[in-house]
Design an enzyme around this catalytic site. Structure first.
Site, PDB file in Angstrom:
ATOM      1  N   GLY A  15      -2.146   6.048  -3.116  1.00  0.00           N
ATOM      2  CA  GLY A  15      -3.479   6.115  -2.498  1.00  0.00           C
ATOM      3  C   GLY A  15      -3.769   4.901  -1.640  1.00  0.00           C
ATOM      4  N   GLU A  36      -0.370  12.112  12.744  1.00  0.00           N
ATOM      5  CA  GLU A  36      -0.260  12.617  11.368  1.00  0.00           C
ATOM      6  C   GLU A  36      -0.453  14.133  11.332  1.00  0.00           C
ATOM      7  OE1 GLU A  36      -1.495  10.448   7.962  1.00  0.00           O
ATOM      8  OE2 GLU A  36      -1.721   8.599   9.115  1.00  0.00           O
ATOM      9  N   ASP A  51      -8.066   5.801   7.428  1.00  0.00           N
ATOM     10  CA  ASP A  51      -6.843   5.037   7.186  1.00  0.00           C
ATOM     11  C   ASP A  51      -6.329   4.400   8.470  1.00  0.00           C
ATOM     12  OD1 ASP A  51      -7.273   6.190   4.775  1.00  0.00           O
ATOM     13  OD2 ASP A  51      -5.587   7.564   4.861  1.00  0.00           O
ATOM     14  N   ASP A 102     -15.094  10.485   4.837  1.00  0.00           N
ATOM     15  CA  ASP A 102     -14.688  10.328   6.251  1.00  0.00           C
ATOM     16  C   ASP A 102     -14.597  11.659   6.987  1.00  0.00           C
ATOM     17  OD1 ASP A 102     -12.321  10.963   4.831  1.00  0.00           O
ATOM     18  OD2 ASP A 102     -11.092   9.466   5.853  1.00  0.00           O
ATOM     19  N   GLU A 157     -15.609   7.464  -0.766  1.00  0.00           N
ATOM     20  CA  GLU A 157     -14.426   8.329  -0.938  1.00  0.00           C
ATOM     21  C   GLU A 157     -14.741   9.760  -0.528  1.00  0.00           C
ATOM     22  OE1 GLU A 157     -11.437   6.860  -0.879  1.00  0.00           O
ATOM     23  OE2 GLU A 157     -12.044   5.751  -2.654  1.00  0.00           O
ATOM     24  N   HIS A 158     -13.858  10.339   0.256  1.00  0.00           N
ATOM     25  CA  HIS A 158     -13.977  11.719   0.746  1.00  0.00           C
ATOM     26  C   HIS A 158     -15.232  11.913   1.598  1.00  0.00           C
ATOM     27  CE1 HIS A 158     -10.524  13.424  -1.413  1.00  0.00           C
ATOM     28  NE2 HIS A 158     -10.788  12.497  -2.309  1.00  0.00           N
ATOM     29  N   SER A 163       0.425   4.662   2.678  1.00  0.00           N
ATOM     30  CA  SER A 163       1.715   4.234   3.220  1.00  0.00           C
ATOM     31  C   SER A 163       2.096   5.059   4.446  1.00  0.00           C
ATOM     32  CB  SER A 163       2.802   4.346   2.145  1.00  0.00           C
ATOM     33  OG  SER A 163       2.898   5.663   1.675  1.00  0.00           O
TER      34      SER A 163
HETATM   35  P1  NG1 Z   1      -5.165   8.850   0.637  1.00  0.00           P
HETATM   36  O1  NG1 Z   1      -5.750   8.118  -0.513  1.00  0.00           O
HETATM   37  O2  NG1 Z   1      -4.320   7.968   1.495  1.00  0.00           O
HETATM   38  O3  NG1 Z   1      -4.499  10.150   0.276  1.00  0.00           O
HETATM   39  C1  NG1 Z   1      -7.007  10.484   1.728  1.00  0.00           C
HETATM   40  C2  NG1 Z   1      -7.302  10.710   3.200  1.00  0.00           C
HETATM   41  C3  NG1 Z   1      -8.421   9.787   3.697  1.00  0.00           C
HETATM   42  C4  NG1 Z   1      -9.658   9.960   2.831  1.00  0.00           C
HETATM   43  C5  NG1 Z   1      -9.259   9.728   1.361  1.00  0.00           C
HETATM   44  C6  NG1 Z   1     -10.384   9.975   0.405  1.00  0.00           C
HETATM   45  C7  NG1 Z   1      -5.319  11.433   4.411  1.00  0.00           C
HETATM   46  C8  NG1 Z   1      -4.123  11.016   5.218  1.00  0.00           C
HETATM   47  N1  NG1 Z   1      -6.100  10.449   3.985  1.00  0.00           N
HETATM   48  O4  NG1 Z   1      -6.434   9.218   1.595  1.00  0.00           O
HETATM   49  O5  NG1 Z   1      -8.721  10.060   5.059  1.00  0.00           O
HETATM   50  O6  NG1 Z   1     -10.221  11.229   3.034  1.00  0.00           O
HETATM   51  O7  NG1 Z   1      -8.188  10.603   0.960  1.00  0.00           O
HETATM   52  O8  NG1 Z   1     -11.458   9.123   0.661  1.00  0.00           O
HETATM   53  O9  NG1 Z   1      -5.566  12.620   4.214  1.00  0.00           O
END
Ligand code: NG1
Length: 445
Positions: free
Chosen positions: A152, A188, A199, A58, A55-56, A155
C-alpha cells in the site's frame, strides 16, 4: 564525483544520505557492469508514498494528504543512438526486457514489471510528440531502500513515475513535474489500473518534511490545488507493514468505486448538477442519508433507469453498500480538512484523533480492514504517547501509520511487535516515515 553525489543525496534524504551512498554506488557499478563504463549516466529516483489521511477519496474528487517516503525506486539510464529501450533490474526475479519507443507500444505479459515503463513511454511519446530515443536502463528498488511491493505504499506508481521523469529528461522536453501527473496516471491505465490521482501527485510534487494536501478536483483549466503542510516536530510518523496482502482485492476495490458512483447516480435525482460525491460535501449528512439505500446493485439501478457505465469488476448483481461507502467518503473529506487545520495550528492531539476516526470509518463504513491490520491498530492505540493510528493505502493488508511522540517510539515498537507476534504469529516490519522530495534527476555524470 562522489562529492556531487553526496550533496545530491543530502538534499533528498537529509540525515539518511550516508546510508544511501553505498546503495547508489552499488547500482552505478552494476549499471557499468551491465552496459559498459563509457558514456553519460543519468540517475533518477521516484518515491513511494504513505497517506496520512484521506483514504478512497481521490477517485471521488475529494481531499487527501500523503507524503513521499525515502523508500524509492532508482532508474539509472544512458541514452542510445537508436530507439531501443533495454531495462535490467537489480532484483533477479524481475527479468530484463526491451522495447522500441513509439506512439503505440505493444504491452507485455500481464503482470510483467516492464509494462509500467512501456506505458510511460507510449503515453509520453503521444503527449510530447518527441520520442525520447532509446536508452539502456537499470532499475534499483530492492529492500531495504526500495518501495515494498503490495504494502500500500505505491510501488507501481513509483516505477511509472521514475520512467516518466527519465523519458522527460532524455527527450529534452523538461515538462514541469506537475504536467507529468496526468501522463503517469494514463500510463497506469495502459497497464490496466485506473486508480485515483493521489499516488502520482505526491511522487512527483512532494517536499521533504511536509505532507502534500491535495484537492483531487481539477479546476476548469484542469489544474489541481496543492499545499505543502509541515509535519509535526514533536511526534514521528511510524509505519508498520503487516506483511500481508490479501489477494483479489482489485474486485473489492472496484465495488467500492461502483458504490460511490451509484451514490452519485441516486443523489443526482435531487442534486442534478453533481458528477462526484465531492459535490455534496457542503450538505449535512442527515439530509443525504435518506436518499441513499443501504444496499443496491447495478442491475437494480439499471431497472430504475439509472445507468452506471464502465465499472470493471462490478458484476451487475453484486451488492453495493451505497450508504456506508458514501458516508465514509463524505466524512473522510471532512477529516482531511480537519487534519490540515490541526497541523497548521500544531494540534497533534486533534490530528491523532482524526486518524483514529478515519480508521474506524475505513473499517466499519468502507469495510477495507482485515484481522492483521486490526491487531496492529488496536495495539498501537494502547500505547501511551500514540496520538493516533490507522490503516493506510487501499486496505485489506499493507501498512498502518501511527503518530507517536518521539520519546514513545521504542515502547511503541516493542508493544506492537509483541502483540502482533502473539496474536498473528508473524513479524511486522517497522520503519519511520522519513519524507523526501518528489521524483526527478538526482545526478548526471
Ligand atoms: P494503493 O494503496 O497504492 O493500492 C489505491 C489507489 C489510490 C487511492 C488508495 C486509497 C491505485 C493505483 N491507487 O492505492 O489512488 O485510491 O488506494 O486511498 O489504484
Amino acid at each position: 564525483m562522489s562529492n556531487d553525489l553526496g550533496q545530491a543525496l543530502e538534499r533528498i534524504y537529509g540525515a539518511g544520505a550516508t546510508d544511501q551512498l553505498a546503495r547508489y554506488q552499488a547500482a552505478m557499478a552494476q549499471f557499468q557492469a551491465t552496459y559498459g563504463a563509457h558514456g553519460p549516466l543519468y540517475i533518477f529516483r521516484a518515491p513511494g508514498r504513505v497517506n496520512l489521511i484521506g483514504e478512497h477519496t481521490d477517485y471521488n474528487h475529494g481531499f487527501v494528504m500523503p507524503a513521499a517516503l525515502d523508500k524509492d525506486i532508482l532508474l539509472l539510464a544512458r541514452p542510445r543512438s537508436d530507439g531501443a529501450v533495454n531495462l535490467a533490474n537489480v532484483e533477479s526475479q524481475f527479468e530484463p526486457f526491451s522495447f522500441t519507443v513509439a506512439t503505440e507500444i505493444p504491452i507485455g505479459a500481464p503482470g510483467h514489471w516492464g509494462n509500467y515503463v512501456r506505458g510511460a513511454a507510449q503515453v509520453f511519446t503521444q503527449a510530447s510528440g518527441r520520442p525520447s530515443g532509446g536508452w539502456d536502463g537499470l532499475v534499483a528498488g530492492a529492500a531495504p531502500f526500495g518501495v515494498p511491493v503490495g504494502a500500500g505504499l505505491s510501488s507501481s506508481s513509483a516505477l511509472t513515475v521514475a520512467a516518466m521523469v527519465t523519458l522527460n529528461t532524455l527527450a529534452g522536453v523538461q515538462l514541469p513535474n506537475a504536467d507529468l501527473v496526468q501522463l503517469c496516471s494514463d500510463a497506469e491505465w495502459y497497464v490496466g489500473t485506473r486508480g485515483g490521482i493521489m499516488d502520482q501527485f505526491v511522487a512527483l510534487l512532494a517536499q521533504r518534511d511536509h505532507a502534500l494536501f491535495l484537492d483531487c478536483r481539477p479546476d476548469a483549466a484542469g489544474h489541481f490545488q496543492t499545499e505543502a503542510i509541515p509535519l509535526p516536530t514533536t511526534h514521528r510518523l511510524l509505519i508498520v507493514n503487516s506483511g500481508v496482502h490479501h489477494a483479489n482485492t482489485r474486485n473489492e476495490f472496484n465495488l467500492r468505486v461502483a458504490a460511490g458512483r451509484a451514490g452519485v447516480a441516486l443523489l443526482r435525482q435531487t442534486y442534478p448538477h453533481i458528477t462526484h460525491l465531492r459535490d455534496v460535501q457542503t450538505e449535512d449528512w442527515a439530509v443525504l442519508e435518506p436518499l441513499l439505500p443501504e444496499s443496491t446493485s447495478v442491475a437494480e439501478l439499471n431497472a430504475q433507469g439509472l445507468a452506471l457505465n464502465d465499472i470493471p469488476g462490478a458484476p451487475a448483481d453484486a451488492a453495493l453498500r451505497v450508504r456506508a461507502c458514501c458516508r465514509h467518503v463524505w466524512s473522510e473529506n471532512r477529516r482531511v480538512l480537519g487534519a490540515v487545520n490541526a497541523m497548521r495550528s500544531g494540534n497533534v492531539a486533534q490530528l491523532g484523533a482524526l486518524m483514529n476516526l478515519a480508521h474506524a470509518s475505513a473499517r466499519d463504513d468502507y469495510a477495507i480492514s482485515c484481522p492483521e491490520i486490526e491487531v496492529l491498530v488496536g495495539a498501537a492505540q494502547q500505547v501511551d504517547g500514540v496520538a493516533g493510528a490507522r490503516l493506510t493505502g487501499a486496505g485489506w493488508g499493507g501498512c498502518m501509520i501511527a503518530l507517536v511522540q518521539t520519546e514513545a517510539a521504542t515502547d511503541f515498537e516493542t508493544h506492537v511487535a509483541q502483540v502482533y507476534g502473539q496474536q498473528m504469529g508473524r513479524d511486522a516490519e517497522f520503519f519511520a516515515c522519513q519524507t523526501t522530495p518528489g521524483a526527478g534527476l538526482v545526478l548526471q555524470l
